[in-house]
Design a protein around this motif. Sequence first.
Motif, PDB file in Angstrom:
ATOM      1  N   LEU A  32       0.845  -1.198   0.000  1.00  0.00           N
ATOM      2  CA  LEU A  32       0.000   0.000   0.000  1.00  0.00           C
ATOM      3  C   LEU A  32       0.878   1.244   0.000  1.00  0.00           C
ATOM      4  N   ARG A  33       0.331   2.336  -0.473  1.00  0.00           N
ATOM      5  CA  ARG A  33       1.042   3.615  -0.375  1.00  0.00           C
ATOM      6  C   ARG A  33       0.817   4.203   1.018  1.00  0.00           C
ATOM      7  N   THR A  34       1.871   4.657   1.647  1.00  0.00           N
ATOM      8  CA  THR A  34       1.711   5.205   3.003  1.00  0.00           C
ATOM      9  C   THR A  34       0.970   6.549   2.963  1.00  0.00           C
ATOM     10  N   ASN A  35       1.173   7.312   1.899  1.00  0.00           N
ATOM     11  CA  ASN A  35       0.484   8.599   1.729  1.00  0.00           C
ATOM     12  C   ASN A  35       0.568   9.511   2.943  1.00  0.00           C
ATOM     13  N   GLY A  36       1.650   9.407   3.675  1.00  0.00           N
ATOM     14  CA  GLY A  36       1.823  10.300   4.819  1.00  0.00           C
ATOM     15  C   GLY A  36       0.921   9.989   5.999  1.00  0.00           C
ATOM     16  N   ARG A  37       0.188   8.875   5.945  1.00  0.00           N
ATOM     17  CA  ARG A  37      -0.701   8.514   7.060  1.00  0.00           C
ATOM     18  C   ARG A  37      -0.406   7.096   7.527  1.00  0.00           C
ATOM     19  N   PRO A  38       0.718   6.916   8.207  1.00  0.00           N
ATOM     20  CA  PRO A  38       1.117   5.541   8.566  1.00  0.00           C
ATOM     21  C   PRO A  38       0.084   4.815   9.426  1.00  0.00           C
ATOM     22  N   ILE A  39      -0.542   5.523  10.355  1.00  0.00           N
ATOM     23  CA  ILE A  39      -1.459   4.829  11.269  1.00  0.00           C
ATOM     24  C   ILE A  39      -2.647   4.257  10.497  1.00  0.00           C
ATOM     25  N   GLN A  40      -3.307   5.123   9.726  1.00  0.00           N
ATOM     26  CA  GLN A  40      -4.466   4.661   8.963  1.00  0.00           C
ATOM     27  C   GLN A  40      -4.085   3.581   7.970  1.00  0.00           C
ATOM     28  N   THR A  41      -2.906   3.746   7.326  1.00  0.00           N
ATOM     29  CA  THR A  41      -2.502   2.774   6.318  1.00  0.00           C
ATOM     30  C   THR A  41      -2.279   1.401   6.933  1.00  0.00           C
ATOM     31  N   VAL A  42      -1.645   1.374   8.109  1.00  0.00           N
ATOM     32  CA  VAL A  42      -1.431   0.078   8.757  1.00  0.00           C
ATOM     33  C   VAL A  42      -2.781  -0.537   9.141  1.00  0.00           C
TER      34      VAL A  42
END
Lengths: 320, 330
Positions: A32-42
């Motif tokens: 996935l692309r982290t898109n600057g939002r590591p918490i939501q992405t994880v």
Amino acid sequence: MIKAYLGVDVGSVSTNLVVLNEQGELLAAKYLRTNGRPIQTVQEGIQKLGSEIASQIKIVGCGTTGSARYLSSMIVGADIVKNEITAHAIAACHEFENVHTIIEIGGQDSKIIILRDGVVTDFAMNTVCAAGTGSFLDQQASRLCIPIEDFGGYAAKSTNPVRIAGRCAVFAESDMIHKQQLGYNLEDIVAGLCEALVRNYMNNVGKGKEILAPVIFQGGVAANFGLVQAFNKYLGFDVVVPRHHAVMGAIGAAYLAREAVGMKGRSSFKGFDLEKIDFKTTSFECKGCSNACEVVQFFENKNLVARWGDRCGKWELQVS
Amino acid sequence: MYKVGIPRSLAYFVYLPLWKTFITELGHEVVESPPTSRDILDRGVKEAVNDACIPIKLYHGHAAHLAGQCDLLFCPRLVSVRKHGDFGSETFCPKFLGLPDMVRLGLKDLPPLLDTRIDLKPFGSGNWEVARDIGQRLGNSMARCRRALRLGMAAQRSFRSLCQQGMLADAALEAVFNGVEPTRQTGTKQDITIAVVGYPYAIYDPYINAGLIKILQQQGVKIVTQDMLSERELNRQNRKLPKTLFWYFSNRAVYGGLHFMSEGQADGLIHVTAFACGPDSMVDRLLEIEAKRHGTPYLPIAVDEHTGEAGVRTRVEAFLDMLRYQRRRR
């Protein structure tokens, strides 16, 4: 229920999750692309993995790596937190016997790892400069209106790569524009850029290292055939791109989790239903001294569970 | 009585006991700048010439911090402290030689500088010429200078001896001046010894090296540095090199690295190098070559004003993993 291990690699550009079984076979992977939002992405990645395979497996160990490894370890409940160099080396050693060199190029960093007899003997990472990493390629591809996936295709069609200065991203870009305005065709410019990046990598990261075959090329950028070709040309032999090259860090983390749980006994993994937990971070500037550290507070369901970012340790709080 | 400011940078970590004791014993008050903070660094980066190395910029920040707090700023022109090297011509790095001028021209509203020239090459190791000059400027009698110098040298000797017993220089300074119980490196179990070499102002300033020493200690590492070795142990390494370097601190770093590698006292070698340091372009390469020859794992850590703890931590963790895996394999 199959026993399985979860590996999470949260980098600057991509967030990768893999599930391995006891034998080390890949059961599922998410890139996935982290898109600057590591918490939501994880959270999103765990959720997606869960909906695919949670019914067939039981996670008995979990490891995190990447630049957001401490943050992600708190989200998923990791048994081990490891730096990305070790994780990549472990993954490559499990996939291939007798690896001698690992070239890893990610979103904002690149590294070289030298191994002998299955043990890391030397490594190097790029310094502050991000020239020659995935982000720069992304940026150039979008400037030329080429989807990054097709970048390698263009390079492959080149017959006469032009020479581009690869020392610095800023110079490389102006050099590319110069060449394009002189009328060189796009394929040759793209191939020239790939060769420039390889030269830059070898001069900076690979400087003074003894690069012996087999060379494993992993990381997101290994998907780019243009770079693979340029490495082959530079080294005079073929580099090996693993099947799961983009998620090797996560695979390494999963292997490390298997090892860690073996010693520890049971896993701290929180389960696949992470979206029910509310993770939040806030930050404040400490006024204690003139360092003015920016302290980050990590909340899980409104409970403060960790704090970091201070230099003196005054606010440090680590509940595990 | 004067208030004399001493910036907490550069030679501070090496010669503070001598000069602080000397000036105090002459009856003056010493004011030190606080440990490096973001404020001090920002100020130094702003005031110093753009192409100076980070430690020099940092020194400007410390000096600027002391302006207004002291009557005189102790900023000696460090030229040499011994006759050493192939032509007996070893000096400090050129930036040390020009430091008083750089500071004077770069910073406004500074108090007058105590910019005594310290060039001991012709005198062996005597500090008397230097002490006399400082004493004269401070209006003290020769007899008082002689006594103060004696006490200063004694403080310096006890500092050196604490270092040689395995204390890090910043802890040894604490112990010398504040009488804190000389804590040796203890804490969690230490299973690995790492030689950290480089310039004292890069190793012992936790702000500029992004907490390298603390990170190592947290990970159960016993740290040894070149400053824990005696002059004899260091200088013995000289003959292993075809040619000595020109600069005092550089020679110490290289000799230290060579000592720990050849004596097999360290599992790995870390070289802390400051961004834009000219001499280090030689030192780093020399150590890299020698480390390869000795088969000692080597990690260069380059620090600059943007260095974050994350980058240092990742490299150090990977380096330690590597050492521990190698050991387990053996």
